[in-house]
Design an enzyme around this catalytic site. Sequence first.
Site, PDB file in Angstrom:
ATOM      1  N   ASP A  27      39.586 -42.898  39.473  1.00 14.22           N
ATOM      2  CA  ASP A  27      38.972 -44.170  39.809  1.00 14.22           C
ATOM      3  C   ASP A  27      38.905 -44.211  41.343  1.00 14.22           C
ATOM      4  O   ASP A  27      39.531 -43.386  42.016  1.00 14.22           O
ATOM      5  CB  ASP A  27      39.837 -45.318  39.263  1.00 14.22           C
ATOM      6  CG  ASP A  27      39.299 -46.676  39.652  1.00 14.22           C
ATOM      7  OD1 ASP A  27      38.082 -46.900  39.499  1.00 14.22           O
ATOM      8  OD2 ASP A  27      40.086 -47.517  40.132  1.00 14.22           O
ATOM      9  N   ASP A  29      38.353 -47.520  43.916  1.00 13.00           N
ATOM     10  CA  ASP A  29      39.001 -48.592  44.666  1.00 13.00           C
ATOM     11  C   ASP A  29      40.437 -48.797  44.188  1.00 13.00           C
ATOM     12  O   ASP A  29      40.685 -48.943  42.990  1.00 13.00           O
ATOM     13  CB  ASP A  29      38.204 -49.894  44.525  1.00 13.00           C
ATOM     14  CG  ASP A  29      38.517 -50.879  45.630  1.00 13.00           C
ATOM     15  OD1 ASP A  29      38.950 -50.432  46.707  1.00 13.00           O
ATOM     16  OD2 ASP A  29      38.339 -52.092  45.436  1.00 13.00           O
ATOM     17  N   ASP A 245      44.394 -47.059  38.870  1.00 13.49           N
ATOM     18  CA  ASP A 245      45.332 -48.098  39.299  1.00 13.49           C
ATOM     19  C   ASP A 245      45.350 -49.284  38.347  1.00 13.49           C
ATOM     20  O   ASP A 245      46.141 -50.205  38.544  1.00 13.49           O
ATOM     21  CB  ASP A 245      44.976 -48.586  40.711  1.00 13.49           C
ATOM     22  CG  ASP A 245      43.677 -49.382  40.733  1.00 13.49           C
ATOM     23  OD1 ASP A 245      42.666 -48.892  40.164  1.00 13.49           O
ATOM     24  OD2 ASP A 245      43.657 -50.492  41.305  1.00 13.49           O
TER      25      ASP A 245
END
Length: 305
Positions: A27, A29, A245
């Site tokens: 991923d 961001d 995250d």
Amino acid sequence: MAVSKCSRLCGPLIRELLESVDDVLFDCDGVIWRGDQAIPGAPEVINLLKKNGKRVFFVTNNSTKTREMYAEKLGKMGFNAKEEDVFGTAYCSAVYLKHISKLQGKVYLIGSDAMRQELQRVGIQQVGAGPDPISGGQSDWANVPLDPEVKAVVVGFDQHFSYMKLNKALLYLSNPDCIFLGTNTDTRLPLEGGKAVPGTGCLLRAVETAAQRQAHVVGKPSHFMFDCVASTYSVEPARTLMVGDRLDTDILMGSNCGLKTLLTLTGVSALKDALAHQASGCPTRQGMVPDYYVESIADLLPALQ
């Protein structure tokens, strides 16, 4: 690697995990960057993974950038990456409509200019992008002119989301043959300092509620985003690592697709969230428990150097 779920990834275990995979999905961001700043050590990790023969792909629910825009951002931050490595929801939505739905017609787009560009690149015309102010009264709204060539409604992030857009989506979707696609269901976009703004999931839920229909979602945790990567590059799930995250998108997609999963604590989800899912005994919540966690993906550096 006979270790329990949600284990801290450190020492010899890092090298052992990396040797067991050929492909790594990241991923963006909160994992490799925050806003316009690279996570310290992240470019080195990505570049060394590639140098060591791993294939690296970037999978993001953000629909506001094209693959080309992402490749440019990655390059500016020092990541060795090309356009073909990036799988965002703008691109994946276009792939779904072109190759899965085999859409014959236009799209009513609630979304960004990047989504318009990705649709255009596969030959799909859209209407709806940009502001759409309201005028008149309820009778006017219910009889607003529609484009008869529209055969799909697609909802992504749209800073111009409005009552008129919601109204038009409802009218198009009153035709049961109209395809209904959403990029992702993320309800909040976290910002620095603990702040947040509404995410695409809020807009999608509004359209679903108005239309009394449920959208097909292409972004994480949907299987489709991984399928996009796997069908292009012959990726083997058992030898693939998903790094993210967010437990409810990144880690859940990894679990849904049979991938190894690694949570990094530089973004949205905290370790206590993962441990709470693990302790819950709920089968659904177990899918949000990562195999491993690290403080930052920079923790992988010693095993790569």
